[in-house]
Design a protein around this motif. Sequence first.
Motif, mmCIF file in Angstrom:
data_model
loop_
_atom_site.group_PDB
_atom_site.id
_atom_site.type_symbol
_atom_site.label_atom_id
_atom_site.label_comp_id
_atom_site.label_asym_id
_atom_site.label_seq_id
_atom_site.Cartn_x
_atom_site.Cartn_y
_atom_site.Cartn_z
ATOM 1 N N UNK A 99 0.832 -1.199 0.000
ATOM 2 C CA UNK A 99 0.000 0.000 0.000
ATOM 3 C C UNK A 99 0.873 1.258 0.000
ATOM 4 N N UNK A 100 2.005 1.203 0.673
ATOM 5 C CA UNK A 100 2.919 2.344 0.744
ATOM 6 C C UNK A 100 3.909 2.339 -0.413
ATOM 7 N N UNK A 101 4.461 1.170 -0.733
ATOM 8 C CA UNK A 101 5.469 1.086 -1.788
ATOM 9 C C UNK A 101 4.866 1.428 -3.150
ATOM 10 N N UNK A 102 3.690 0.888 -3.457
ATOM 11 C CA UNK A 102 3.056 1.162 -4.748
ATOM 12 C C UNK A 102 2.640 2.625 -4.862
ATOM 13 N N UNK A 103 2.288 3.234 -3.739
ATOM 14 C CA UNK A 103 1.941 4.656 -3.757
ATOM 15 C C UNK A 103 3.162 5.502 -4.117
ATOM 16 N N UNK A 104 4.318 5.151 -3.547
ATOM 17 C CA UNK A 104 5.560 5.849 -3.900
ATOM 18 C C UNK A 104 5.906 5.620 -5.370
ATOM 19 N N UNK A 105 5.740 4.379 -5.833
ATOM 20 C CA UNK A 105 6.030 4.063 -7.230
ATOM 21 C C UNK A 105 5.136 4.867 -8.165
ATOM 22 N N UNK A 106 3.886 5.025 -7.780
ATOM 23 C CA UNK A 106 2.939 5.791 -8.597
ATOM 24 C C UNK A 106 3.378 7.244 -8.725
ATOM 25 N N UNK A 107 3.784 7.841 -7.614
ATOM 26 C CA UNK A 107 4.201 9.235 -7.649
ATOM 27 C C UNK A 107 5.450 9.419 -8.504
ATOM 28 N N UNK A 108 6.396 8.507 -8.381
ATOM 29 C CA UNK A 108 7.607 8.583 -9.199
ATOM 30 C C UNK A 108 7.255 8.442 -10.674
ATOM 31 N N UNK A 109 6.365 7.496 -10.993
ATOM 32 C CA UNK A 109 5.975 7.263 -12.383
ATOM 33 C C UNK A 109 5.278 8.489 -12.974
ATOM 34 N N UNK A 110 4.426 9.133 -12.193
ATOM 35 C CA UNK A 110 3.740 10.346 -12.661
ATOM 36 C C UNK A 110 4.739 11.452 -12.950
ATOM 37 N N UNK A 111 5.660 11.670 -12.030
ATOM 38 C CA UNK A 111 6.644 12.749 -12.200
ATOM 39 C C UNK A 111 7.530 12.511 -13.415
ATOM 40 N N UNK A 112 7.961 11.289 -13.625
ATOM 41 C CA UNK A 112 8.814 10.995 -14.771
ATOM 42 C C UNK A 112 8.040 11.114 -16.084
ATOM 43 N N UNK A 113 6.790 10.670 -16.094
ATOM 44 C CA UNK A 113 5.992 10.788 -17.309
ATOM 45 C C UNK A 113 5.712 12.244 -17.642
#
Length: 341
Positions: A99-113
């Motif tokens: 729940x925490x790790x995937x949330x961090x991954x999502x934010x990183x993915x959004x910023x890079x995209x």
Amino acid sequence: MPPRPTDTQRNPMQLPIDQVAAMARGVLATLGYDTDEVAAITEHLMDCEYRGVTYGGLARTLTLHERLARTGGRSSERPAVVHETVTAARIDGADEVGYLVALDATQIAIEKARSQGLSIVGAANTWCSGMSSFYLERVTAEGLIGITVSSVDAFVAPFGSSEAKLGTNPAAIGFPTTAEPVIWDIGTSAVMLAEATLAARTGQALKPGLAYAPDGTPTTDPTEALAGAFAVWGDHKGSGLSIMIQMLGFLAGSGVEPEYLTDHGFLMIVIDPAIFGDAATVLKNATTFANSIRSARPLDPSVPVKLPFDGSRERRQAALSRGWLEVDDVVVSRAQAIIAG
């Protein structure tokens, strides 16, 4: 391993939303999560409750409690990016809950995209990431397209077998429109792990054709299913999809044969529609297409055609409007016992 079923028959209770959320926060606090972490996990669990995915709501806190008790609590290490480029990142989840790790991954993915037009982020050494659509709502809210797959420990038999070799392996795609996003989110098993676990807690039978006992015979007993295997969704087509998702988990860094609730893989791809130069037309076309599907002639005039996530959105709105949720008394009593110590 997951709990054995009780002799208690299902007895749902109607509880105010605030009370259910308070119990979720209470259980999570006993597990050592800080205030921000409790809030983030609770938001996810409550969204499951609102959308009718009750096995992924308050009941899931019991699984978190049991898992951390089995492994001796949270790791002292913290999730970290261990490999990174301008468009990609790989996260070592440090055995932290998904729940925490995937949330961090999502934010990183959004910023890079946003920066590069395209991103891919993988995370491994994590577990229990919940509903992929929870993360894709964040992606589509930014006007971006998201694709996720998750590989988990083996509970599912490939097509033509009764032996657990695959995970429940969810896949999801989220596409923005000028109105509501279209988000497709499925598991590739006939029954989800959290669903079977809740059935075992409440003494409920599974529907026929969903699972196998350890000896390979069909079963409706959730405890036998948890010790045996779930059937795959979609016969050979779903089996093939699940196999490829498991392999994509290797890209994220997950293991080949992870143990129960360990070393799950989470992979997210995010695309900015502007990468091809005309995001406005893409969103306009997606909106037109979505409206066309909803206006299709229904087989039953009283049941209009819906797009993926329309039902979830309606159930969430209805739950928030009425102000209460239906939660099994077994789950409530167990959560209260954990909070009380």
